[in-house]
Design a protein around this motif. Structure first.
Motif, mmCIF file in Angstrom:
data_model
loop_
_atom_site.group_PDB
_atom_site.id
_atom_site.type_symbol
_atom_site.label_atom_id
_atom_site.label_comp_id
_atom_site.label_asym_id
_atom_site.label_seq_id
_atom_site.Cartn_x
_atom_site.Cartn_y
_atom_site.Cartn_z
ATOM 1 N N GLY A 1 -11.562 -6.558 41.606
ATOM 2 C CA GLY A 1 -12.438 -7.569 41.036
ATOM 3 C C GLY A 1 -12.131 -7.816 39.572
ATOM 4 O O GLY A 1 -11.121 -7.361 39.043
ATOM 5 N N THR A 2 -13.041 -8.536 38.918
ATOM 6 C CA THR A 2 -12.893 -8.915 37.521
ATOM 7 C C THR A 2 -14.101 -8.431 36.740
ATOM 8 O O THR A 2 -15.241 -8.574 37.197
ATOM 9 N N GLN A 3 -13.837 -7.855 35.582
ATOM 10 C CA GLN A 3 -14.910 -7.451 34.670
ATOM 11 C C GLN A 3 -14.588 -7.981 33.283
ATOM 12 O O GLN A 3 -13.425 -8.130 32.916
ATOM 13 N N ASN A 4 -15.650 -8.267 32.530
ATOM 14 C CA ASN A 4 -15.493 -8.741 31.159
ATOM 15 C C ASN A 4 -15.692 -7.602 30.173
ATOM 16 O O ASN A 4 -16.513 -6.712 30.410
ATOM 17 N N VAL A 5 -14.950 -7.658 29.085
ATOM 18 C CA VAL A 5 -15.109 -6.740 27.963
ATOM 19 C C VAL A 5 -15.309 -7.591 26.722
ATOM 20 O O VAL A 5 -14.858 -8.735 26.671
ATOM 21 N N THR A 6 -16.020 -7.057 25.737
ATOM 22 C CA THR A 6 -16.326 -7.861 24.551
ATOM 23 C C THR A 6 -15.989 -7.109 23.264
ATOM 24 O O THR A 6 -15.916 -5.884 23.242
ATOM 25 N N SER A 7 -15.817 -7.879 22.229
ATOM 26 C CA SER A 7 -15.608 -7.359 20.888
ATOM 27 C C SER A 7 -16.029 -8.451 19.912
ATOM 28 O O SER A 7 -16.359 -9.567 20.332
ATOM 29 N N HIS A 8 -16.021 -8.131 18.643
ATOM 30 C CA HIS A 8 -16.385 -9.106 17.610
ATOM 31 C C HIS A 8 -15.341 -9.064 16.508
ATOM 32 O O HIS A 8 -14.744 -8.023 16.233
ATOM 33 N N LEU B 1 -17.915 -15.099 8.579
ATOM 34 C CA LEU B 1 -18.081 -15.654 9.926
ATOM 35 C C LEU B 1 -17.859 -14.557 10.960
ATOM 36 O O LEU B 1 -17.100 -13.618 10.729
ATOM 37 N N ARG B 2 -18.510 -14.715 12.101
ATOM 38 C CA ARG B 2 -18.281 -13.794 13.218
ATOM 39 C C ARG B 2 -17.795 -14.604 14.414
ATOM 40 O O ARG B 2 -18.328 -15.668 14.730
ATOM 41 N N TYR B 3 -16.775 -14.059 15.076
ATOM 42 C CA TYR B 3 -16.258 -14.641 16.312
ATOM 43 C C TYR B 3 -16.522 -13.622 17.425
ATOM 44 O O TYR B 3 -16.145 -12.451 17.288
ATOM 45 N N ASP B 4 -17.192 -14.054 18.479
ATOM 46 C CA ASP B 4 -17.405 -13.179 19.635
ATOM 47 C C ASP B 4 -16.209 -13.323 20.558
ATOM 48 O O ASP B 4 -15.824 -14.430 20.934
#
Length: 134
Positions: free
Chosen positions: A90-97, A51-54
């Motif tokens: 401000g606000t910025q998003n960062v992502t990983s998996h 499974l992958r979770y973003d």
């Protein structure tokens, strides 16, 4: 008389310099991270066992800053460093998996973000429950 003029000029220069310095210090206070949160998507099947979770992190600053951060995970002991730059508040998003192989038992994992500079702050942990393989 000439002595009084020199002293007067010196005092005026000192006052101007003091006012300029105080104003410069007030405006040059470094920005900081004021909030950091993490969320995880529902599981996305890759195959019958994996499974992958973003993962999405949200980082908020109160001014321009370069932010150094780590994704902390219960299944990784040595996280890698990351960096994001803010040109203004401000606000910025960062992502990983997070890819997880199902086992015969339910797995309980957690993820969070730790900010290391310009100040230290850590998000709440997000729990990820991986179902057992069938």
């Amino acid at each position: 008389m000439r002595y009084k003029q020199i002293v007067f000029a010196f005092v005026v220069l000192c006052l101007c310099f003091t006012a300029f310095t105080a104003e410069s210090v007030a405006h040059s206070a470094p920005a900081k991270v004021t909030k950091v949160t993490v969320s995880a998507s529902p599981p996305i099947p890759i195959d019958n066992r994996e499974l992958r979770y973003d993962l999405t992190g949200s980082i908020t600053t109160d001014g321009p800053a370069t932010v150094n951060y780590y994704w902390l995970r219960s299944d990784i002991k040595v996280p890698s460093a990351n960096r994001i730059t803010f040109s203004s508040a401000g606000t910025q998003n960062v992502t990983s998996h997070l890819n997880v192989v199902k086992t015969s038992q339910v797995q309980r994992l957690w993820v969070q973000i730790k900010i290391t500079s310009p100040n230290q702050i850590i998000s709440k942990q997000v729990e990820i429950i991986v179902p057992a393989a069938k």
